[in-house]
Design an enzyme around this catalytic site. Structure first.
Site, short mmCIF file in Angstrom:
data_model
loop_
_atom_site.label_atom_id
_atom_site.label_comp_id
_atom_site.label_asym_id
_atom_site.label_seq_id
_atom_site.Cartn_x
_atom_site.Cartn_y
_atom_site.Cartn_z
N THR A 154 0.87 -1.21 0.00
CA THR A 154 0.00 0.00 0.00
C THR A 154 0.81 1.14 0.00
O THR A 154 1.65 1.08 -0.89
CB THR A 154 -0.94 0.27 0.99
OG1 THR A 154 -1.19 -0.57 1.40
CG2 THR A 154 -1.66 1.53 0.94
N ARG A 182 -15.72 25.25 11.11
CA ARG A 182 -15.89 24.42 12.31
C ARG A 182 -14.69 23.49 12.46
O ARG A 182 -14.22 22.87 11.52
CB ARG A 182 -17.19 23.62 12.19
CG ARG A 182 -17.44 22.64 13.34
CD ARG A 182 -16.90 21.27 13.06
NE ARG A 182 -17.19 20.30 14.11
CZ ARG A 182 -16.67 19.08 14.15
NH1 ARG A 182 -15.83 18.68 13.21
NH2 ARG A 182 -16.95 18.26 15.13
N ASP A 185 -12.45 17.81 17.40
CA ASP A 185 -11.42 17.39 18.36
C ASP A 185 -10.12 16.96 17.67
O ASP A 185 -9.04 17.05 18.26
CB ASP A 185 -11.93 16.19 19.16
CG ASP A 185 -12.26 15.02 18.24
OD1 ASP A 185 -13.09 15.20 17.32
OD2 ASP A 185 -11.67 13.93 18.40
#
Ligand code: ASP
Length: 289
Positions: A154, A182, A185
């Site tokens: 990958t 916006r 967290d």
């Protein structure tokens, strides 16, 4: 000497049944790439960046190429990486026109004297990163993964390398239809991600609730207070539920390579790779070895 280990998650939410196979394959591949990066001589920081880069590259998760648009149809991405042993972090918030914010977060950590950049200022740092050749551009807004991860076959990740260095990271577009500007967290130190020389945590779920209990820092604090990684995961999830009615998930690793995983959403794809020392493991559901 600690055994190197990489854990990745693809977000705590509900995924369509028809995508489960592809999602599990993607988290397995990301964990494998992260581990392979360490085997190639990379650090836990290389591993976390590489694993998250892989997840950003698929369209299966709400990060990178799979990002969801905000309420005005624009993509704004957040990402963060924290190097526990140096107690240093890099974060990027509400950036537009960039596919792999995790690499920029790392650049901010390693090459600037600041920790967090947002919006247009972050894009200017991205352009500087590419100009300096820190990461090679593939197309406008997209850069190659770290060199040490190339040649392996990958969106949050935590990793430990054989020198005991612990790193945590996260990358997201946040929720579909969020208001422009916006920030949740994920790029906030201590909330979405925290790492020190004891443990690292990477959280996922409703950012507004995770922020209220500074979830990743609390999880690491619980380990510092004597809990096991799994007890810390379960305690902080209970605290989130009781204090905010929030649902979330998180992955953790401590300095001895102990793993903690938990979520109270329907699904959270997780994969663990520790090479031939630890059997690779992945699941969408809360059943852990
Ligand atoms: N925590 C992220 C946010 O609120 C979303 C996620 O974990 O999928 O932006």
């Amino acid at each position: 000497m600690p055994v190197p280990l990489v854990i990745v998650h693809g977000g705590a939410t509900e995924f369509d049944e028809e995508n489960h196979k592809a999602i599990l394959a993607a988290v397995q591949r990301a964990a494998h790439i992260g581990f392979c990066t360490i085997e190639n001589g990379g650090s836990a920081l290389d591993a976390v960046e590489s694993a998250i880069w892989q997840l950003e590259e698929t369209t299966l998760f709400t990060a990178g190429r799979g990002a969801r648009p905000n309420s005005e149809g624009e993509i704004e991405l957040d990402a963060m990486v924290m190097d526990g042993n140096r107690l240093q972090s890099g974060a990027v918030m509400a950036i537009k026109g960039v596919v792999h914010p995790i690499s920029l977060a790392r650049y901010i950590l390693e090459r600037t004297n600041n920790s967090q950049f947002a919006a247009d200022g972050a894009k200017r740092i991205y352009d500087k990163m590419v100009r300096e050749g820190y990461r090679q551009p593939i197309e406008p807004g997209s850069t190659l993964p770290p060199l040490l991860s190339q040649g392996c076959d990958t969106v949050g990740a935590v990793a430990i390398d054989s020198s005991g260095r612990i790193v945590g990271g996260s990358s997201t577009s946040g929720w579909s239809g969020k208001l422009p500007g916006r920030i949740g967290d994920s790029p906030i130190i201590g909330a979405g991600v925290y790492a020190n020389d004891v443990a690292a945590a990477s959280c996922t779920g409703r950012g507004e609730q995770i922020l209220r209990i500074v979830m990743a820092r609390m999880a690491v604090h619980h380990i510092e207070s004597g809990m096991t990684t799994q007890q810390a995961v379960e305690t902080v999830m209970r605290e989130l539920r009781e204090k905010t009615a929030g649902e979330a998930g998180l992955i953790m690793i401590d300095k001895n390579g102990n793993v903690g995983v938990g979520f109270d959403t329907k699904h959270m794809p997780v994969a663990i790779n520790g090479g031939d020392k630890i059997k690779p493991y992945s699941s969408m559901r809360p059943v852990w070895p």
